[in-house]
Design an enzyme around this catalytic site. Sequence first.
Site, PDB file in Angstrom:
ATOM      1  N   ASP A  15      47.398  47.729  17.881  1.00  0.00           N
ATOM      2  CA  ASP A  15      47.903  47.991  16.529  1.00  0.00           C
ATOM      3  C   ASP A  15      49.289  47.384  16.329  1.00  0.00           C
ATOM      4  OD1 ASP A  15      47.722  48.995  13.970  1.00  0.00           O
ATOM      5  OD2 ASP A  15      48.520  50.970  14.504  1.00  0.00           O
ATOM      6  N   ASN A  63      38.356  49.628   9.189  1.00  0.00           N
ATOM      7  CA  ASN A  63      39.034  48.356   8.851  1.00  0.00           C
ATOM      8  C   ASN A  63      38.168  47.479   7.941  1.00  0.00           C
ATOM      9  OD1 ASN A  63      40.450  47.956  12.203  1.00  0.00           O
ATOM     10  ND2 ASN A  63      41.359  48.926  10.398  1.00  0.00           N
TER      11      ASN A  63
HETATM   12  C1  IPE Z   1      43.220  50.949  14.698  1.00  0.00           C
HETATM   13  O1  IPE Z   1      44.302  50.509  13.942  1.00  0.00           O
HETATM   14  C2  IPE Z   1      42.146  49.916  14.725  1.00  0.00           C
HETATM   15  C3  IPE Z   1      42.430  48.719  15.522  1.00  0.00           C
HETATM   16  C4  IPE Z   1      43.500  48.500  16.219  1.00  0.00           C
HETATM   17  C5  IPE Z   1      41.380  47.720  15.549  1.00  0.00           C
HETATM   18  P1  IPE Z   1      44.468  50.899  12.397  1.00  0.00           P
HETATM   19  O2  IPE Z   1      45.708  50.255  11.924  1.00  0.00           O
HETATM   20  O3  IPE Z   1      43.229  50.598  11.659  1.00  0.00           O
HETATM   21  O4  IPE Z   1      44.627  52.495  12.474  1.00  0.00           O
HETATM   22  P2  IPE Z   1      45.256  53.518  11.441  1.00  0.00           P
HETATM   23  O5  IPE Z   1      44.669  53.189  10.092  1.00  0.00           O
HETATM   24  O6  IPE Z   1      46.719  53.339  11.467  1.00  0.00           O
HETATM   25  O7  IPE Z   1      44.847  54.855  11.949  1.00  0.00           O
HETATM   26  C1  IPE Z   2      45.773  46.086  14.155  1.00  0.00           C
HETATM   27  O1  IPE Z   2      46.888  45.699  13.434  1.00  0.00           O
HETATM   28  C2  IPE Z   2      44.685  45.050  14.085  1.00  0.00           C
HETATM   29  C3  IPE Z   2      43.561  45.440  13.217  1.00  0.00           C
HETATM   30  C4  IPE Z   2      43.384  46.616  12.705  1.00  0.00           C
HETATM   31  C5  IPE Z   2      42.594  44.404  12.912  1.00  0.00           C
HETATM   32  P1  IPE Z   2      47.094  46.174  11.943  1.00  0.00           P
HETATM   33  O2  IPE Z   2      46.527  45.141  11.034  1.00  0.00           O
HETATM   34  O3  IPE Z   2      46.595  47.536  11.717  1.00  0.00           O
HETATM   35  O4  IPE Z   2      48.679  46.153  11.863  1.00  0.00           O
HETATM   36  P2  IPE Z   2      49.608  47.193  11.130  1.00  0.00           P
HETATM   37  O5  IPE Z   2      49.276  48.550  11.652  1.00  0.00           O
HETATM   38  O6  IPE Z   2      49.317  47.068   9.665  1.00  0.00           O
HETATM   39  O7  IPE Z   2      50.986  46.767  11.498  1.00  0.00           O
HETATM   40 MG    MG Z   3      47.441  49.392  11.950  1.00  0.00          MG
END
Ligand code: IPE
Ligand code: IPE
Ligand code: MG
Length: 228
Positions: A15, A63
């Site tokens: 993340d 996602n």
């Molecule tokens: C979790 O991250 C999913 C992945 C890293 C693929 P998210 O960014 O989607 O999680 P939340 O929404 O902060 O819980």
């Molecule tokens: C995690 O990074 C990767 C995926 C969920 C694909 P994020 O895209 O959630 O990054 P932040 O949390 O917005 O920084």
């Molecule tokens: Mg995230």
Amino acid sequence: MQKGKLPVHVGLIMDGNGRWAKRRLMPRSSGHKHGMNRMIALAEHAKKRGIKYLTAYTLSTENLSRPKDELDGLFDLFRNYFTENVKKLYAENSAVRIIGDVDALPEDIARLLKEGEKNSPANAEFTMVFAINYGGRAEIINAVNRAIERGEKTDAAGFEKLLYTGGLPEPDLIIRTGGELRLSNFLTYQSAYSELYFTDVLFPDFTDEEFDKAIESYCSRERRFGKV
Ligand code: IPE
Ligand code: IPE
Ligand code: MG
């Protein structure tokens, strides 16, 4: 590090890609690109460290409701890098496994992912698991329905075989980068006794050394599994 206590299976919630990019005034897609490169390098590093399974949370079921342009960017990364890296993993006697609802993804991505795990070496030293369109709840519901279709009661060992992760050991350690203190639907059933490691480091900045810190933290812990 005490070799005997190394985690066999490490789960990685990657993340913070979006915030990493935002801080640099770059598009979120650039964060994902840097994250992808980091994941590829970490797979090699984890294998060198003696880890047997690395499960990377690449895309959650939730996602999939992100804006179309962000998803298109993520899928393009798979189109451009996945097959090439699978070949590299195979060449190093590593296996590839996909967990998640692959059939709900664009058809060419689903095909690419299925192709990618098909020719994995049988006695691989290391297995890279990609959790893509993965959700722990969907996985459990899917397994329950499969159990019902079989028409007989199941036990833990039988049920675990019906999960996407059937045949994989439970994750000993789950690492989450990016500062959030939650699992976000990752390995919901399998994480019951996992050790958890959270770091504020955003995923594109999560170096091999940062990974080692998580392993060291794991090695220093006592796992009791409810016993005294
Ligand atoms: C979790 O991250 C999913 C992945 C890293 C693929 P998210 O960014 O989607 O999680 P939340 O929404 O902060 O819980
Ligand atoms: C995690 O990074 C990767 C995926 C969920 C694909 P994020 O895209 O959630 O990054 P932040 O949390 O917005 O920084
Ligand atoms: Mg995230």
